[in-house]
Scaffold this motif. Structure first.
Motif, PDB file in Angstrom:
ATOM      1  N   ARG A 149     -50.415 -69.183  72.674  1.00 45.70           N
ATOM      2  CA  ARG A 149     -50.847 -68.049  71.705  1.00 45.70           C
ATOM      3  C   ARG A 149     -51.899 -67.263  72.270  1.00 45.70           C
ATOM      4  O   ARG A 149     -52.336 -67.381  73.421  1.00 45.70           O
ATOM      5  CB  ARG A 149     -51.281 -68.533  70.379  1.00 45.70           C
ATOM      6  CG  ARG A 149     -50.033 -69.623  69.534  1.00 45.70           C
ATOM      7  CD  ARG A 149     -50.815 -70.445  68.610  1.00 45.70           C
ATOM      8  NE  ARG A 149     -51.565 -69.861  67.755  1.00 45.70           N
ATOM      9  CZ  ARG A 149     -52.154 -70.423  66.609  1.00 45.70           C
ATOM     10  NH1 ARG A 149     -51.975 -71.827  66.374  1.00 45.70           N
ATOM     11  NH2 ARG A 149     -52.801 -69.631  65.806  1.00 45.70           N
ATOM     12  N   PRO A 180     -47.814 -67.321  65.104  1.00 39.73           N
ATOM     13  CA  PRO A 180     -47.589 -67.510  63.833  1.00 39.73           C
ATOM     14  C   PRO A 180     -48.008 -66.162  62.803  1.00 39.73           C
ATOM     15  O   PRO A 180     -48.920 -65.216  63.512  1.00 39.73           O
ATOM     16  CB  PRO A 180     -48.667 -68.518  63.564  1.00 39.73           C
ATOM     17  CG  PRO A 180     -49.480 -68.764  64.560  1.00 39.73           C
ATOM     18  CD  PRO A 180     -48.806 -68.159  65.767  1.00 39.73           C
ATOM     19  N   ARG A 181     -47.925 -66.113  61.907  1.00 41.90           N
ATOM     20  CA  ARG A 181     -48.067 -64.978  61.014  1.00 41.90           C
ATOM     21  C   ARG A 181     -49.661 -64.534  60.890  1.00 41.90           C
ATOM     22  O   ARG A 181     -50.145 -63.630  61.044  1.00 41.90           O
ATOM     23  CB  ARG A 181     -47.794 -65.316  59.346  1.00 41.90           C
ATOM     24  CG  ARG A 181     -48.110 -64.202  58.271  1.00 41.90           C
ATOM     25  CD  ARG A 181     -47.427 -64.426  57.217  1.00 41.90           C
ATOM     26  NE  ARG A 181     -47.586 -63.284  56.327  1.00 41.90           N
ATOM     27  CZ  ARG A 181     -46.960 -62.859  55.244  1.00 41.90           C
ATOM     28  NH1 ARG A 181     -45.918 -63.522  55.156  1.00 41.90           N
ATOM     29  NH2 ARG A 181     -47.102 -61.864  54.584  1.00 41.90           N
ATOM     30  N   GLY A 211     -41.559 -73.442  62.192  1.00 45.06           N
ATOM     31  CA  GLY A 211     -42.210 -72.110  61.823  1.00 45.06           C
ATOM     32  C   GLY A 211     -41.224 -70.975  61.327  1.00 45.06           C
ATOM     33  O   GLY A 211     -40.096 -71.054  60.768  1.00 45.06           O
TER      34      GLY A 211
END
Length: 386
Positions: A149, A180-181, A211
């Protein structure tokens, strides 16, 4: 005899490794192809039939450079529904595959000397086009210990007065990681008060196992800064059809359409109408493909983790694994060559995706389950010799 700018262009190593593998096949070797990112499923029959119908109905002439109205309406409706934003057809441009949106967007917005932040390891064409535009590539490292990430604090430190664009890719090539959000929202927070474009490469959006997909264009205040890159190659197994699109503010869409006029003129109409069927027709073939990809992912991740010296995270999307091979004490390029010639397994060294990809391999599991199992056994046997 050649323009100096040609020295700035990179390449996509997958096609180079594919050529080496095919040469070995011509010599009689049996090669398992895990190098190329191409689904091994046929294009769904309803999509092919829609293209044939369009051909039979005479859809063989020039079309408007941004695309026919019908597919732009279908794409606008799809993006509006899935991203929770209001998109109109004049904010959509159809192009010959996904890469032109990378190329056109960077050429249309970035000046020589500007900086573009891009994921590393990441799709190699990002850096190639940034350099070709005369801009400065600024890599944002994706580290295994952070599940590949983006580190938000590191991103903050890389943004400067010269930053003109940030490139995002989720699910990601080559790692299969998903942003992810909360990461997307944190990234958007850094950009809301700045004049920085975001090229959001969402080509693998439908190939997701865990996810949820969340586009930065969905963050309030970000729609007019975002350029959504998407297409049909991966989700609908339409790699050879060459159909992609970009979604962006109308003024930029007009500039992109100018670049289309000056390069390819238009996308063939029958291909565009096949794309309408892909988006609006039955989705069961895509769902079945993703289900099969998930089963292959589980097998290849388990098998890689059973090979001494190899460890592999389980990706959330796309159809790639990015195993760590640092314990083998060979460069990724050397190991990829060794596996090709010794084991008959064609893969890519992580270095092909940038400096932060060194120490890894990229394997595409867009191949049959039998071939994946065969590749794992061959890799295990060959690596034991090292």
């Amino acid at each position: 005899m050649y323009a100096d700018r040609m020295e700035l262009l990179g390449t996509e190593t997958a096609f180079e490794m594919l050529a080496k593998a095919q040469e070995l096949e011509r010599q009689g070797r049996e090669i398992v192809h895990l190098e190329i990112g191409e689904p091994n499923f046929p294009t769904p029959a309803n999509i092919t039939e829609a293209g044939i119908r369009a051909l039979n109905n005479g859809m063989t002439r020039y079309t408007p450079s941004p695309g026919l109205l019908e597919p732009r309406q279908a794409i606008a409706a799809y993006i509006s529904k899935t991203r929770g934003i209001s998109v109109t057809p004049d904010e959509v441009v159809l192009v010959n595959g996904g890469k032109p949106i990378m190329f056109y967007s960077i050429i249309a917005t970035v000046n020589p000397g500007d900086e573009v932040i891009y994921p590393n390891p990441g799709f190699p064409i990002y850096e190639s086009v940034i350099r070709f535009a005369g801009a400065k590539p600024v890599p944002i490292p994706l580290r295994e210990e952070n599940n590949f990430r983006i580190d938000i604090d590191e991103l903050k430190s890389l943004i400067s007065d010269r930053t003109k664009m940030l490139i995002l890719n989720s699910p990601q090539n080559p790692t299969g990681a998903l942003l992810p959000r909360e990461d997307i929202e944190a990234i958007a927070e850094q950009l809301l008060d700045r004049d920085i474009w975001v090229l959001s490469d969402e080509i693998y959006e439908k190939i997701l196992y865990e996810g949820e997909n969340f586009s930065i264009a969905s963050v309030p205040g970000m729609k007019d800064k975002a350029i959504i890159l998407n297409g049909f190659s991966k989700s609908y197994s339409m790699t050879g059809w060459r159909l992609g699109y970009g979604v962006m503010k109308r003024e930029l869409a007009e500039k992109i359409a100018q670049l289309v006029v000056n390069s390819t003129s238009c996308v063939p109409g029958f291909i565009q109408l096949a794309g309408v069927e892909a988006l609006t027709g039955p989705q069961i073939e895509t769902a079945n493909m993703v289900k099969e990809f998930k089963e292959r992912r589980d097998v290849i991740v388990k098998g890689l983790n059973e090979i001494p010296g190899v460890s592999c995270l389980s990706p959330s999307g796309a159809f790639y694994v990015f195993p760590n091979i640092k314990a083998i004490k060979r460069s990724s390029a050397e190991l990829a060559e060794y596996l090709l010639y010794e084991a008959g397994v064609s893969s890519l060294g992580g270095h092909a995706f940038g400096a932060y990809g060194e120490g890894y391999l990229r394997l595409s599991y867009a191949n049959s389950m039998d071939n994946i199992k065969l590749a794992l056994q061959r890799m295990k046997d060959a690596l034991e010799k090292l």
